[in-house]
Write an enzyme that holds these catalytic residues in place. Structure first.
Site, PDB file in Angstrom:
ATOM      1  N   ASP A   1       0.827  -1.208   0.000  1.00 57.94           N
ATOM      2  CA  ASP A   1       0.000   0.000   0.000  1.00 57.94           C
ATOM      3  C   ASP A   1       0.863   1.260   0.000  1.00 57.94           C
ATOM      4  O   ASP A   1       1.998   1.246   0.479  1.00 57.94           O
ATOM      5  CB  ASP A   1      -0.916  -0.023   1.241  1.00 57.94           C
ATOM      6  CG  ASP A   1      -2.103   0.909   1.087  1.00 57.94           C
ATOM      7  OD1 ASP A   1      -2.395   1.350  -0.042  1.00 57.94           O
ATOM      8  OD2 ASP A   1      -2.738   1.225   2.120  1.00 57.94           O
TER       9      ASP A   1
ATOM     10  N   ASN B   1     -10.973  -2.669  -5.587  1.00 58.57           N
ATOM     11  CA  ASN B   1     -10.163  -1.721  -6.369  1.00 58.57           C
ATOM     12  C   ASN B   1     -10.774  -1.374  -7.737  1.00 58.57           C
ATOM     13  O   ASN B   1     -10.321  -0.440  -8.403  1.00 58.57           O
ATOM     14  CB  ASN B   1      -8.719  -2.223  -6.547  1.00 58.57           C
ATOM     15  CG  ASN B   1      -7.876  -2.143  -5.279  1.00 58.57           C
ATOM     16  OD1 ASN B   1      -6.991  -2.956  -5.050  1.00 58.57           O
ATOM     17  ND2 ASN B   1      -8.128  -1.137  -4.426  1.00 58.57           N
TER      18      ASN B   1
END
Ligand code: IPE
Ligand code: IPE
Ligand code: MG
Length: 260
Positions: free
Chosen positions: A37, A85
């Site tokens: 991330d 996502n």
């Protein structure tokens, strides 16, 4: 895989070499899972578009995969694209898929050289044909590799995986009274693999974001402020050292300190 192997690879007298010497190679985690991330924030800090962060993150993937294989970690899982996502802008999704294809094309030889078996976990059938073809090719080419298993979590959701496992269990006509935790785990994408001992998340976020929900039941969690594009084997070594200091209890009582 051994300390010598790692020391031959890192710069002598470097931080990496000094960290590697402290690692107990007999107590490595059997499975390390990573939530990659912070690519967007890395780019924003440099005034660049988000996609540049994803592009830079590929170097971290390369470094982490190779160093894990050299260390002798049996399974590594990288979270590359979640079922959530798809909410992102089209151009970002397109870039991510393009980078994945490029990575596979460039790295396949390295994966083979390092005896790494590449495997996708997630709903691969929902991905675009060109991406799937590339993924299938890499999985087929590396399927006889006997070294590290490299899972890439793509179009992956922990809840989706559990639902998919339940569907497979029903389809296989498993009897309700035969369905226990061990049997159920055989229907998960990670069937046959050990659960992660260590879960790493970069960029400081204290959440699991729908990653390996079943499998991380007793994983040790290590979060670093380092953004994914800055993550290198040095950070992996730090995580391993922190992991080796943890006292895992699995609901039992603390192990007495070793004296003498
Ligand atoms: C991780 O970086 C990559 C993916 C989730 C695909 P992000 O894109 O989430 O970066 P941040 O969290 O916005 O910084
Ligand atoms: C988790 O990162 C998913 C991947 C690393 C692929 P996100 O950036 O999507 O997670 P949230 O939105 O911060 O929870
Ligand atoms: Mg993020």
């Amino acid at each position: 895989m051994s300390l010598e192997d790692v020391l031959n690879w890192v710069e002598p007298e470097s931080i990496e070499a000094s960290l590697a010497r402290q690692i107990d190679f007999d107590r490595l985690p059997t499975h390390v899972a990573m939530i990659m991330d912070g690519n967007g924030r890395w780019a924003a800090q440099r005034g660049l578009p988000r996609v540049q962060g994803h592009s830079a993150g590929i170097d971290s993937v390369r470094d982490v995969v190779e160093s894990s294989a050299r260390l002798g970690i049996p399974v590594v899982t990288l979270y590359a694209f979640s079922v959530e996502n798809w909410k992102r802008p089209q151009n970002e999704i397109k870039t991510l898929m393009g980078l994945l294809k490029k990575y596979l094309r460039l790295e396949l030889r390295t994966l083979l050289k390092n005896n790494i078996r590449f495997q996708v976990i997630g709903r691969e059938d929902e991905l675009a044909d060109d991406v799937r073809q590339e993924l299938e090719f890499a999985q087929e080419e590396t399927k006889a590799d006997t070294g590290m298993v490299f899972n890439i979590a793509l179009n992956y959701g922990g809840r989706t995986e559990i639902v998919d496992a339940a569907r497979r269990a029903i389809q296989s006509n498993v009897r309700a009274n035969e369905l226990d935790e061990t049997r159920f785990a055989e229907f998960l994408y990670t069937s046959g693999q050990p659960d992660p001992d260590l879960l790493i998340r970069t960029s400081g976020e204290m959440r699991v974001s729908n990653f390996l929900l079943w499998q991380i039941a007793y994983a040790e969690i290590w979060v670093t402020e380092t953004l994914w594009p800055d993550f290198r084997c040095r950070h992996l070594f730090e995580a391993l050292l922190a992991y080796q200091k943890r006292n895992r209890r699995y609901g039992g009582i603390a192990r007495p300190a070793i004296v003498g």
